[in-house]
Design a protein around this motif. Structure first.
Motif, PDB file in Angstrom:
ATOM      1  N   THR A  25     -13.483 -51.192   2.639  1.00 59.08           N
ATOM      2  CA  THR A  25     -13.605 -49.937   3.369  1.00 59.08           C
ATOM      3  C   THR A  25     -13.702 -48.755   2.416  1.00 59.08           C
ATOM      4  O   THR A  25     -14.497 -47.848   2.632  1.00 59.08           O
ATOM      5  N   THR A  26     -12.933 -48.784   1.345  1.00 53.95           N
ATOM      6  CA  THR A  26     -12.984 -47.714   0.355  1.00 53.95           C
ATOM      7  C   THR A  26     -14.348 -47.665  -0.316  1.00 53.95           C
ATOM      8  O   THR A  26     -14.915 -46.589  -0.500  1.00 53.95           O
ATOM      9  N   ALA A  27     -14.886 -48.831  -0.659  1.00 56.15           N
ATOM     10  CA  ALA A  27     -16.192 -48.885  -1.314  1.00 56.15           C
ATOM     11  C   ALA A  27     -17.284 -48.353  -0.396  1.00 56.15           C
ATOM     12  O   ALA A  27     -18.161 -47.604  -0.830  1.00 56.15           O
ATOM     13  N   VAL A  28     -17.231 -48.719   0.869  1.00 53.88           N
ATOM     14  CA  VAL A  28     -18.250 -48.260   1.813  1.00 53.88           C
ATOM     15  C   VAL A  28     -18.088 -46.769   2.080  1.00 53.88           C
ATOM     16  O   VAL A  28     -19.064 -46.015   2.052  1.00 53.88           O
ATOM     17  N   LEU A  29     -16.860 -46.326   2.304  1.00 55.42           N
ATOM     18  CA  LEU A  29     -16.613 -44.921   2.625  1.00 55.42           C
ATOM     19  C   LEU A  29     -17.035 -44.001   1.482  1.00 55.42           C
ATOM     20  O   LEU A  29     -17.834 -43.088   1.660  1.00 55.42           O
ATOM     21  N   PHE A  30     -16.529 -44.248   0.290  1.00 47.78           N
ATOM     22  CA  PHE A  30     -16.821 -43.367  -0.836  1.00 47.78           C
ATOM     23  C   PHE A  30     -18.159 -43.686  -1.491  1.00 47.78           C
ATOM     24  O   PHE A  30     -18.714 -42.857  -2.217  1.00 47.78           O
ATOM     25  N   GLY A  31     -18.681 -44.870  -1.233  1.00 46.18           N
ATOM     26  CA  GLY A  31     -20.008 -45.212  -1.741  1.00 46.18           C
ATOM     27  C   GLY A  31     -21.084 -44.321  -1.156  1.00 46.18           C
ATOM     28  O   GLY A  31     -22.138 -44.122  -1.760  1.00 46.18           O
ATOM     29  N   ARG A  32     -20.837 -43.765   0.000  1.00 44.72           N
ATOM     30  CA  ARG A  32     -21.800 -42.858   0.630  1.00 44.72           C
ATOM     31  C   ARG A  32     -21.899 -41.524  -0.096  1.00 44.72           C
ATOM     32  O   ARG A  32     -22.803 -40.750   0.143  1.00 44.72           O
ATOM     33  N   PHE A  33     -20.978 -41.245  -1.022  1.00 48.47           N
ATOM     34  CA  PHE A  33     -20.984 -39.991  -1.759  1.00 48.47           C
ATOM     35  C   PHE A  33     -21.794 -40.065  -3.048  1.00 48.47           C
ATOM     36  O   PHE A  33     -22.078 -39.042  -3.648  1.00 48.47           O
ATOM     37  N   VAL A  34     -22.125 -41.255  -3.500  1.00 49.87           N
ATOM     38  CA  VAL A  34     -22.768 -41.423  -4.803  1.00 49.87           C
ATOM     39  C   VAL A  34     -24.237 -41.787  -4.607  1.00 49.87           C
ATOM     40  O   VAL A  34     -24.539 -42.747  -3.897  1.00 49.87           O
ATOM     41  N   PRO A  35     -25.145 -41.042  -5.234  1.00 51.07           N
ATOM     42  CA  PRO A  35     -26.570 -41.216  -4.987  1.00 51.07           C
ATOM     43  C   PRO A  35     -27.104 -42.654  -5.019  1.00 51.07           C
ATOM     44  O   PRO A  35     -27.689 -43.089  -4.048  1.00 51.07           O
ATOM     45  N   VAL A  36     -26.920 -43.408  -6.046  1.00 54.98           N
ATOM     46  CA  VAL A  36     -27.495 -44.753  -6.125  1.00 54.98           C
ATOM     47  C   VAL A  36     -26.678 -45.744  -5.307  1.00 54.98           C
ATOM     48  O   VAL A  36     -27.227 -46.587  -4.596  1.00 54.98           O
ATOM     49  N   VAL A  37     -25.375 -45.614  -5.357  1.00 58.68           N
ATOM     50  CA  VAL A  37     -24.481 -46.515  -4.633  1.00 58.68           C
ATOM     51  C   VAL A  37     -24.716 -46.397  -3.130  1.00 58.68           C
ATOM     52  O   VAL A  37     -24.650 -47.386  -2.403  1.00 58.68           O
ATOM     53  N   ARG A  38     -25.029 -45.210  -2.680  1.00 60.55           N
ATOM     54  CA  ARG A  38     -25.281 -44.944  -1.261  1.00 60.55           C
ATOM     55  C   ARG A  38     -26.307 -45.915  -0.682  1.00 60.55           C
ATOM     56  O   ARG A  38     -26.184 -46.373   0.443  1.00 60.55           O
ATOM     57  N   SER A  39     -27.309 -46.230  -1.468  1.00 58.43           N
ATOM     58  CA  SER A  39     -28.376 -47.124  -1.004  1.00 58.43           C
ATOM     59  C   SER A  39     -28.010 -48.590  -1.134  1.00 58.43           C
ATOM     60  O   SER A  39     -28.592 -49.428  -0.453  1.00 58.43           O
ATOM     61  N   LEU A  40     -27.093 -48.919  -2.012  1.00 59.28           N
ATOM     62  CA  LEU A  40     -26.807 -50.321  -2.319  1.00 59.28           C
ATOM     63  C   LEU A  40     -25.491 -50.847  -1.756  1.00 59.28           C
ATOM     64  O   LEU A  40     -25.250 -52.050  -1.814  1.00 59.28           O
ATOM     65  N   VAL A  41     -24.641 -49.988  -1.239  1.00 58.33           N
ATOM     66  CA  VAL A  41     -23.302 -50.408  -0.832  1.00 58.33           C
ATOM     67  C   VAL A  41     -23.332 -51.432   0.304  1.00 58.33           C
ATOM     68  O   VAL A  41     -22.402 -52.222   0.457  1.00 58.33           O
ATOM     69  N   SER A  42     -24.397 -51.466   1.064  1.00 60.29           N
ATOM     70  CA  SER A  42     -24.465 -52.427   2.171  1.00 60.29           C
ATOM     71  C   SER A  42     -24.619 -53.866   1.675  1.00 60.29           C
ATOM     72  O   SER A  42     -24.240 -54.800   2.384  1.00 60.29           O
ATOM     73  N   ILE A  43     -25.133 -54.058   0.469  1.00 61.31           N
ATOM     74  CA  ILE A  43     -25.334 -55.413  -0.058  1.00 61.31           C
ATOM     75  C   ILE A  43     -23.999 -56.126  -0.289  1.00 61.31           C
ATOM     76  O   ILE A  43     -23.773 -57.197   0.268  1.00 61.31           O
ATOM     77  N   PRO A  44     -23.085 -55.563  -1.097  1.00 59.39           N
ATOM     78  CA  PRO A  44     -21.801 -56.258  -1.268  1.00 59.39           C
ATOM     79  C   PRO A  44     -20.991 -56.321   0.023  1.00 59.39           C
ATOM     80  O   PRO A  44     -20.260 -57.288   0.243  1.00 59.39           O
ATOM     81  N   ALA A  45     -21.142 -55.327   0.888  1.00 63.40           N
ATOM     82  CA  ALA A  45     -20.432 -55.385   2.170  1.00 63.40           C
ATOM     83  C   ALA A  45     -20.939 -56.566   2.995  1.00 63.40           C
ATOM     84  O   ALA A  45     -20.162 -57.265   3.644  1.00 63.40           O
TER      85      ALA A  45
END
Length: 122
Positions: A25-45
């Motif tokens: 949940t932390t990775a998904v929530l705060f991943g939306r704040f970081v430009p590159v991570v924003r696009s990729l966070v759904s993969i590990p989730a």
């Protein structure tokens, strides 16, 4: 021939970005704040089989917070709203720095824990 990935390779202990399930949940929530991570966070989730409703909830909250920040900055700047771009680089860099610090702390703790458990097992 290289071994094929098994269930263990995708378990929470062997996960990449999300790590353990409680950190998803932390990775998904705060991943939306970081430009590159924003696009990729759904993969590990997805690899970690994070429940879809939970993913959508945390994605929505993270995106709403991020967008609200820029809406409020634009509102506060009024006619000078174009200056939001100047602030966004500071916000992005600060967010990235905080994530790097958090990851570094996590790695240090994990190494210390493994070393400590290795000493007691002997």
């Amino acid at each position: 021939m290289a071994p094929s990935p098994g269930e263990r390779d995708y378990s929470p202990a062997g996960a990449g970005l999300c790590g353990q399930r409680r950190r998803q949940t932390t990775a998904v929530l705060f991943g939306r704040f970081v430009p590159v991570v924003r696009s990729l966070v759904s993969i590990p989730a997805g690899v970690e089989r994070m429940p879809l409703v939970k993913f959508i909830l945390y994605t929505s909250v993270g995106s709403a917070l991020w967008n609200a920040l820029f809406v409020l900055l634009g509102y506060g700047l009024g006619a000078r709203w174009q200056q939001v771009g100047a602030y966004s680089s500071y916000i992005n860099n600060t967010t990235i720095a905080l994530i790097v610090v958090a990851i570094t702390i996590g790695v240090i703790r994990r190494v210390r824990t493994r070393r400590a458990s290795g000493r007691t097992a002997r």
